[in-house]
Design an enzyme around this catalytic site. Sequence first.
Site, PDB file in Angstrom:
ATOM      1  N   HIS A   1     -12.620 -14.697 -13.682  1.00  0.00           N
ATOM      2  CA  HIS A   1     -13.225 -15.145 -12.427  1.00  0.00           C
ATOM      3  C   HIS A   1     -13.911 -13.977 -11.740  1.00  0.00           C
ATOM      4  O   HIS A   1     -13.949 -12.848 -12.261  1.00  0.00           O
ATOM      5  CB  HIS A   1     -12.188 -15.822 -11.529  1.00  0.00           C
ATOM      6  CG  HIS A   1     -10.970 -14.974 -11.249  1.00  0.00           C
ATOM      7  ND1 HIS A   1     -11.026 -13.796 -10.539  1.00  0.00           N
ATOM      8  CD2 HIS A   1      -9.675 -15.137 -11.602  1.00  0.00           C
ATOM      9  CE1 HIS A   1      -9.818 -13.285 -10.440  1.00  0.00           C
ATOM     10  NE2 HIS A   1      -8.969 -14.063 -11.088  1.00  0.00           N
TER      11      HIS A   1
ATOM     12  N   HIS B   1     -12.351 -10.442 -11.531  1.00  0.00           N
ATOM     13  CA  HIS B   1     -12.429  -9.634 -12.747  1.00  0.00           C
ATOM     14  C   HIS B   1     -13.818  -9.013 -12.882  1.00  0.00           C
ATOM     15  O   HIS B   1     -13.964  -7.845 -13.213  1.00  0.00           O
ATOM     16  CB  HIS B   1     -12.153 -10.491 -13.986  1.00  0.00           C
ATOM     17  CG  HIS B   1     -10.836 -11.200 -13.954  1.00  0.00           C
ATOM     18  ND1 HIS B   1     -10.712 -12.545 -14.206  1.00  0.00           N
ATOM     19  CD2 HIS B   1      -9.591 -10.762 -13.690  1.00  0.00           C
ATOM     20  CE1 HIS B   1      -9.438 -12.894 -14.126  1.00  0.00           C
ATOM     21  NE2 HIS B   1      -8.736 -11.832 -13.801  1.00  0.00           N
TER      22      HIS B   1
ATOM     23  N   CYS C   1      17.494 -23.953 -14.211  1.00  0.00           N
ATOM     24  CA  CYS C   1      17.523 -25.412 -14.319  1.00  0.00           C
ATOM     25  C   CYS C   1      17.813 -25.783 -15.770  1.00  0.00           C
ATOM     26  O   CYS C   1      16.999 -25.519 -16.650  1.00  0.00           O
ATOM     27  CB  CYS C   1      16.185 -26.022 -13.903  1.00  0.00           C
ATOM     28  SG  CYS C   1      16.125 -27.812 -14.208  1.00  0.00           S
TER      29      CYS C   1
ATOM     30  N   CYS D   1      15.184 -28.105 -17.405  1.00  0.00           N
ATOM     31  CA  CYS D   1      13.962 -27.416 -17.838  1.00  0.00           C
ATOM     32  C   CYS D   1      14.290 -26.322 -18.843  1.00  0.00           C
ATOM     33  O   CYS D   1      13.416 -25.849 -19.545  1.00  0.00           O
ATOM     34  CB  CYS D   1      13.261 -26.733 -16.662  1.00  0.00           C
ATOM     35  SG  CYS D   1      12.791 -27.798 -15.308  1.00  0.00           S
TER      36      CYS D   1
ATOM     37  N   CYS E   1      15.512 -27.823  -8.268  1.00  0.00           N
ATOM     38  CA  CYS E   1      14.327 -27.709  -9.103  1.00  0.00           C
ATOM     39  C   CYS E   1      13.267 -28.688  -8.614  1.00  0.00           C
ATOM     40  O   CYS E   1      13.564 -29.841  -8.324  1.00  0.00           O
ATOM     41  CB  CYS E   1      14.716 -28.037 -10.547  1.00  0.00           C
ATOM     42  SG  CYS E   1      13.299 -28.268 -11.624  1.00  0.00           S
TER      43      CYS E   1
ATOM     44  N   HIS F   1      12.948 -31.590 -11.430  1.00  0.00           N
ATOM     45  CA  HIS F   1      14.039 -32.550 -11.627  1.00  0.00           C
ATOM     46  C   HIS F   1      14.801 -32.864 -10.354  1.00  0.00           C
ATOM     47  O   HIS F   1      15.665 -33.724 -10.360  1.00  0.00           O
ATOM     48  CB  HIS F   1      15.002 -32.021 -12.697  1.00  0.00           C
ATOM     49  CG  HIS F   1      14.352 -31.853 -14.031  1.00  0.00           C
ATOM     50  ND1 HIS F   1      13.848 -30.646 -14.455  1.00  0.00           N
ATOM     51  CD2 HIS F   1      14.077 -32.749 -15.012  1.00  0.00           C
ATOM     52  CE1 HIS F   1      13.309 -30.805 -15.662  1.00  0.00           C
ATOM     53  NE2 HIS F   1      13.420 -32.071 -16.009  1.00  0.00           N
TER      54      HIS F   1
ATOM     55  N   LYS G   1     -11.062 -17.485   2.492  1.00  0.00           N
ATOM     56  CA  LYS G   1     -10.633 -17.155   1.140  1.00  0.00           C
ATOM     57  C   LYS G   1     -11.195 -18.177   0.168  1.00  0.00           C
ATOM     58  O   LYS G   1     -11.305 -19.350   0.482  1.00  0.00           O
ATOM     59  CB  LYS G   1      -9.107 -17.166   1.063  1.00  0.00           C
ATOM     60  CG  LYS G   1      -8.511 -15.921   1.650  1.00  0.00           C
ATOM     61  CD  LYS G   1      -7.021 -15.876   1.478  1.00  0.00           C
ATOM     62  CE  LYS G   1      -6.492 -14.617   2.151  1.00  0.00           C
ATOM     63  NZ  LYS G   1      -5.058 -14.621   2.322  1.00  0.00           N
TER      64      LYS G   1
ATOM     65  N   LYS H   1      -9.944 -23.071  -5.274  1.00  0.00           N
ATOM     66  CA  LYS H   1     -10.346 -24.331  -5.893  1.00  0.00           C
ATOM     67  C   LYS H   1     -10.354 -25.477  -4.888  1.00  0.00           C
ATOM     68  O   LYS H   1     -11.242 -26.315  -4.883  1.00  0.00           O
ATOM     69  CB  LYS H   1      -9.369 -24.676  -7.035  1.00  0.00           C
ATOM     70  CG  LYS H   1      -9.831 -24.182  -8.384  1.00  0.00           C
ATOM     71  CD  LYS H   1     -10.713 -25.219  -9.063  1.00  0.00           C
ATOM     72  CE  LYS H   1     -11.729 -24.610 -10.003  1.00  0.00           C
ATOM     73  NZ  LYS H   1     -11.169 -23.995 -11.172  1.00  0.00           N
TER      74      LYS H   1
END
Length: 703
Positions: free
Chosen positions: A18, A21, A133, A136, A156, A159, A313, A316
């Site tokens: 992005h 970089h 967890c 997981c 979690c 879950h 900032k 997305k």
Amino acid sequence: MKTFYITTPIYYANSLPHLGHLYTTTVADVLAKHKKQRGFDTYFLTGTDEHGVNIQRVAEAKGQTPKDYVDYISGEMKKMFADFGLTDYDIFMRTTEPFHYEAVRSLWRKIASNQTPKGNSTIYKGFYEAWFCPNCAEFKTETEYEIRDGEDVPRCLVHERPLDKVSEESYFFRLSDYGEFLLEAIEGNPILIRPEARKNEVISFIKSGLQDLSISREKKSVSWGVPVPGDENHVMYVWLDALSNYITAIGYGNEERKAVGFEKYWGNVTHLVGKDILRQHSVYWFSFLDAAGLELPQTIYAHGMWLDADGRKMGKTLGNTIELGVLREHFQTDAIRYFVLREMVFGQDGKFGYENLIERANADLASGLGNLSSRTLSMINKYCDGAIPNGKIAEHNYIYAKRAGINPDEQELVSVLEHARDEFLRKFDNFEFSQALEIVWSVIARIDKMISDAKPWELIKDENQAETLNAVLYRATETLRWLCVLLFPVMPEAMKNIYGQIGLSDDITVINPENLNYGELKTETKIGETQAVFPRLDKNKVMSEIMESGKLKIENEEPKPVVVQPTENVLTQNPTDVLINNQPDEADEVENFITIDDFLKVELRVGEIKVAERIPKADKLLRFEIDLGEEKPRQILAGLAEYYEPETLIGRKVVVVANLKPRTMRGLESNGMICAASLENGTGEKPALAAFIENVDIGARLK
RNA sequence: GCCCUUGUAGCUCAACGGUAGAGCGCGCGGCUCAUAAUCGCUCGGUUACAGGUUCAAAUCCUGUCGAGGGCACCA
């Protein structure tokens, strides 16, 4: 020989390339080219950081091995660099390289064999506790669990079941013994951490007390990493592995890279980092280095972040990111390089908008430097048969030169150029790129003015002015030559191009600007074929093309990738220690839901506009009195004056944010906000007030 | 809550304690070599606010307000 070693962070290989970089690497590339010109033996490192649980998980989710995955990401990074002409790095470092394994293990052993400044062991084995967890089969980080009201044990997020507290064996680095060492090193050295404000932050962080740092994980929970020497049940955890790349790449602790020359480069290293990873590059890194008996870097410079054109900032969710694909498609690489150096005061945050980029490219490059080159060379073609004229004016012609507004003595220009060159270099050495460039542009303005004053197109008609004309054109061209040399690191392709157009063929990459001498441009040199170097951009056209491609992209957008948050060490108290990376990356941005509770904090109510009127001397504000079914109507101000005639709004039912903090505008208090659809793409289209099709009661709450 | 940085022209930024400037944008005029370029002029400022130190403050000190950030805390 003087040496210069410049590094970018090695970018964490869990997300695609992005702007961050591109930016850091561009600055490093500019610096490397600049130092090379000035005769430094230069080494330029960039690369990717490829270990850790995050990568392990992303790879698993994609059904790939971690190695396949990091091969892919580092490949993308290299491709991006190539797209933007960033190919001069001396190494693309990857922490998965076998030599790095060998070297970082050797570093670990070295550190372990030493003592802290307080005489304790540097590394010890302890336990850290983390939330696990079982469903997981994963350790959970702060961002992956929630603690509900009245509960002690986190749940979690996947879950919603309470997590188990698991204690895991870990090696610790005794960072707590290094506070005094760090303060002494940092406070006494004005260039060790820059800029100053960042240095102060680091100092205050150290003063608040350092805790020991977990530097390993049991292999059973994290397998993707460098094995700890002497204990194959552990792998190194993040920082020791990642930071040490800066020395392993140049030959510390391994044979493969030995020839690069650790000894000659290490003392002269400059680390460029984003401000978000400064602490790791200072507190952790300096301590590791000291523990290994190594020198500290010369400078670590924390640069700012790019914000959008409005200073927000990038992310997305706001849809305000700068897309590398768009940059590549619509802009010259050199224009981007120029823009990022000119627009951001290095060290501070900067604003990056496509429109600003177009404006800079047009004003400074097309109209400024490009046009100067173009007008000068075209006059040499027209008036001097395409050969560099003699710049000397004979004494008996001084009178004519003066009449044309030209100082017969070129010494005045020489001092201007030399002074500008010296200032430029001084600023550049001090990382003040923006100001350095400003100085160059003041020279451009001066030469433009000289041409306008002298009016070569009139001098050509007067044979007494032949020498004046030649002098003007010589001076302009000689100045151009200087500018090409100075600006080469910033705009390599364009400057090579202009340099060639002047008719010069020597290697600009190794011309030291310090050694520029006025008059070395040889008379009679045939100039090359002239062409425009910086195209003028049609702002409206380019912007609408960018908008179009943006829309297409959203339609074709792939499903979101698996969300992976960085794993944190629960015992160390620094939950924000994210991996080597800079700029917000996509993985950080994906999860952005609010809960119903968040939503219910906003009290939306139906109101009827009773009074709507303009406010004297306010172009945008309208004053409303809106009935929300309360005792009396509320006064609310809204920026609708440009779009609505107030009379037409009276009687309309609108949606009002009823619990917005009151705010005074134009001396009037506003007690709420009227909701409207706004088109924030800068097209200036009018907003649309939210309304209802059915009849609704005044004061009704929306939820 | 503690700390750091910052506040200057519409915008981006300059200005060793010594007459507040530049670029961009806007407006007017000139010029034609050049990429609708360039040159000149104009407009634009109570240097966030209030005190203080000083012969002199954008600059140093104190406070207030605004912005950004770091740490802690909370979620």
